[in-house]
Design a protein around this motif. Structure first.
Motif, PDB file in Angstrom:
ATOM      1  N   UNK A 167       0.830  -1.205   0.000  1.00 21.09           N
ATOM      2  CA  UNK A 167       0.000   0.000   0.000  1.00 21.09           C
ATOM      3  C   UNK A 167       0.864   1.255   0.000  1.00 21.09           C
ATOM      4  N   UNK A 168       1.971   1.210   0.736  1.00 23.89           N
ATOM      5  CA  UNK A 168       2.882   2.352   0.765  1.00 23.89           C
ATOM      6  C   UNK A 168       3.451   2.633  -0.619  1.00 23.89           C
ATOM      7  N   UNK A 169       3.876   1.593  -1.303  1.00 23.00           N
ATOM      8  CA  UNK A 169       4.409   1.779  -2.658  1.00 23.00           C
ATOM      9  C   UNK A 169       3.358   2.334  -3.602  1.00 23.00           C
ATOM     10  N   UNK A 170       2.123   1.836  -3.487  1.00 23.58           N
ATOM     11  CA  UNK A 170       1.057   2.293  -4.370  1.00 23.58           C
ATOM     12  C   UNK A 170       0.759   3.769  -4.134  1.00 23.58           C
ATOM     13  N   UNK A 171       0.609   4.152  -2.850  1.00 24.83           N
ATOM     14  CA  UNK A 171       0.288   5.540  -2.526  1.00 24.83           C
ATOM     15  C   UNK A 171       1.427   6.462  -2.946  1.00 24.83           C
TER      16      UNK A 171
END
Length: 605
Positions: A218-222
């Protein structure tokens, strides 16, 4: 012969320390106790529902025995039928009353704990927020808040009635029959609980791995989506997708292992229940054959087994959910345990009203111990005067505004306002007295009106419009279809750099504090707009204690004093004319910028 595929072996299980359990309960208890009457009433409904539920098989047994005689129709106990229906309805009635009474308690606890985490995050230092990853933190809060609801529901709302029901059933079996039924039930229950705990603890590291990889993905996506334009600039969509998929692959592996071991857990639980049920029914059937028990007794034991089956199975689910909830809440509690690097002193006081003077007294500062930023820096900004700080990038100019806002504490010397060390003042009082136009303006994903009004939320619409006019922004806003209700997009990306900067200027003007900081306030503006706003800023600065941080020397010519910084020190100071006459660093910077300006003007002709 084909070999069976072995179950994926997780890492060695490690139970969460008990301190986490008690920490969670201690955190939640004050919120629950605010509604003590609701909690107690809900508990009474829970117990009543279980008593009614256990009473149903007893009434059913009497009905079966009554119908087993020769004249069934005449012997049909009408009152038992009415009682049977009443108990059935009462079970549902008390369950729904429990839901009604406890709903607000649960949701209020979730709301208040989430609010506490949110406030704590805002209270943490700028250092924490510069190092954090927004996607991971937001997912931790989301999952932790949801798990608090589950934890409250399962621990204080489901376990107690389940234990009450098991206790009632065991008591009835002991009183009406013999100890053998109790022993079989207790052995089955103990085996089920021990197996569930052991396997669930064995699975805890897998659950952690799922959460870690979920947050990382999720961190990479955001992060990628927040930098959408940069991704497009370098044509790196495929690269970003590969990086995201790398993390998703790790999550997929962990989630698959979690699901596989969950199936193993469920299979073992059902095997234990099946063995217990078989043993109980064999003993009951033997009693009927021997004439020690009636058909109604057999039906009663079977009904009790069905009712015990559900709590047993539910206890397994409850334990798994509690373990998973504690794993999720563990990460959120880590946010609450983050140390507040900058905190008010116990005897902190409000900043006195009236004209304010700012002093940097032999200030030393370093973000890291091996990287000194400011070195023995001393200067003053008298009340109502404007001091400008100029210098090359990396000289430490913007650090001055962060220290004045007390985002960091100095490592040596002191920053003072009217002789009061900032560390002796309340942060809310200090920051209420300062307004800033930062170099990099980030806006909320809301309307233009909201973003200007954010400077002073209680301001009237007319005051917001006046601030927009002062920032040379009103005419532009009026030309938009939705005018002040135009949404600016994520981080203000729907506006140009100059438009965002003018919104920031309007926001600071609306706040109208005694101390103003302009940190490269006109850096994103064209020359014509810069000149118009510069004149307005100089008018606004009259009567305010103003710190101007600038790269373009043309914007600080009229400052009362200009400081030239280099490598964390002040190397020159004086008025514009005096510094030019000194023919030092400032004069060389001025000459260079004038040449660049002339070249740009000649290129545009």
């Amino acid at each position: 012969m084909r070999r069976a595929t072995a179950l994926p072996k997780p890492p060695a299980g490690q139970a969460l320390p008990e301190t986490h359990v008690w920490l969670t309960l201690r955190t939640l208890f004050p919120y629950l106790w605010q509604y003590r009457l609701r909690v107690l009433a809900a508990m009474a409904c829970l117990i009543s529902a279980k008593v009614a539920n256990v009473g149903v098989p007893l009434v059913f047994k009497e009905m079966i025995d009554g119908l087993s005689g020769g004249e069934q129709l005449l012997a049909l106990p009408i009152l038992l039928l009415i009682l049977y229906g009443t108990l059935r309805f009462s079970t549902s009635l008390f369950q729904e009353l429990r839901e009604i009474l406890f709903a607000r308690v649960t949701q209020r606890a979730v709301r208040q704990v989430s609010l506490e985490v949110f406030r704590h995050l805002h209270a943490l230092s700028l250092r924490f927020h510069l190092e954090r990853q927004t996607g991971g933190v937001s997912r931790d809060i989301e999952r932790g808040s949801r798990s608090i609801s589950s934890l409250i529901s399962y621990t204080l709302y489901s376990i107690l009635p389940t234990l009450v029901e098991i206790g009632l059933v065991l008591g009835i079996l002991f009183v009406k029959y013999d100890m053998g039924y109790v022993v079989i039930t207790l052995v089955s229950l103990l085996a089920y609980v021990v197996f569930t705990i052991k396997v669930s603890n064995w699975r805890i590291d897998i659950r952690r791995a799922v959460n870690e990889n979920d947050s990382a993905a999720n961190t990479r996506a955001v992060d990628s989506l927040l930098n959408y334009e940069t991704v497009k600039y370098f044509n790196n969509e495929a690269w970003e997708a590969r990086r995201y998929d790398e993390q998703l692959i790790k999550w997929e592996e962990a989630a698959t292992r979690s699901q596989t071991t969950l199936a193993f857990l469920n299979l073992g639980q059902q095997a234990i229940i099946a063995l217990g049920v078989t043993a109980m029914m064999w003993r009951a059937a033997s009693g009927v054959v021997d004439g020690r028990m009636t058909i109604g007794d057999l039906v009663l034991v079977n009904a009790f087994l069905i009712q015990l089956y559900m709590p047993l199975n539910f206890l397994g689910i409850v334990y798994r959910e509690i373990r998973q909830a504690l794993t999720d809440i563990e990460r959120m509690f880590k946010l609450l345990s983050e140390n507040r690097e900058i905190a008010d002193a116990p005897d902190a006081r409000d900043l006195p009203t009236g004209p304010l003077q700012v002093n940097f007294d032999a200030v030393e500062f370093a973000y890291e111990s091996n990287r000194q930023i400011l070195k023995n820096l001393s200067f003053a900004i008298p009340p109502g005067k404007t001091v400008a700080v100029v210098g090359h990038s990396g000289a430490g100019k913007s650090t001055l505004s962060r220290l004045l806002y007390r985002f960091y504490d100095v490592t040596g010397g002191a920053v003072q306002i009217n002789g009061h060390d900032l560390r002796s003042l309340k942060q809310t009082s200090l920051r209420a007295a300062i307004g800033i136009v930062p170099q990099d303006t980030v806006l909320f994903n809301d309307t233009i009106f909201y973003n200007i009004n954010y400077g002073r939320p209680e301001a009237s619409r007319e005051e917001v419009f006046a601030a927009a006019r002062a920032a040379q922004l009103h005419d532009f806003i009026e030309s938009l279809p939705l005018k002040y209700e135009t949404r600016v997009g994520e981080r203000g990306l729907k506006l140009s750099g100059g438009e965002k900067q003018r919104v920031a200027i309007a926001r600071a003007l609306l706040k109208n504090p005694p101390i103003l900081i302009f940190d490269e306030a006109t850096s994103a503006l064209d020359s014509a707009t810069e000149r118009a706003i510069q004149t307005q800023l100089e008018e606004v600065a009259i009567g305010h204690t103003t710190l101007v941080i600038a790269h373009r020397l043309s914007t600080v010519m009229n400052a009362d004093e200009i400081l030239v910084m280099s490598e964390g020190r002040i190397v020159e100071r004086g008025s514009h004319g005096a510094l030019l006459a000194a023919d030092g660093n400032y004069a060389r910077m001025w000459t260079l910028q004038q040449q660049e300006k002339q070249e740009m003007e000649s290129d545009t002709q």
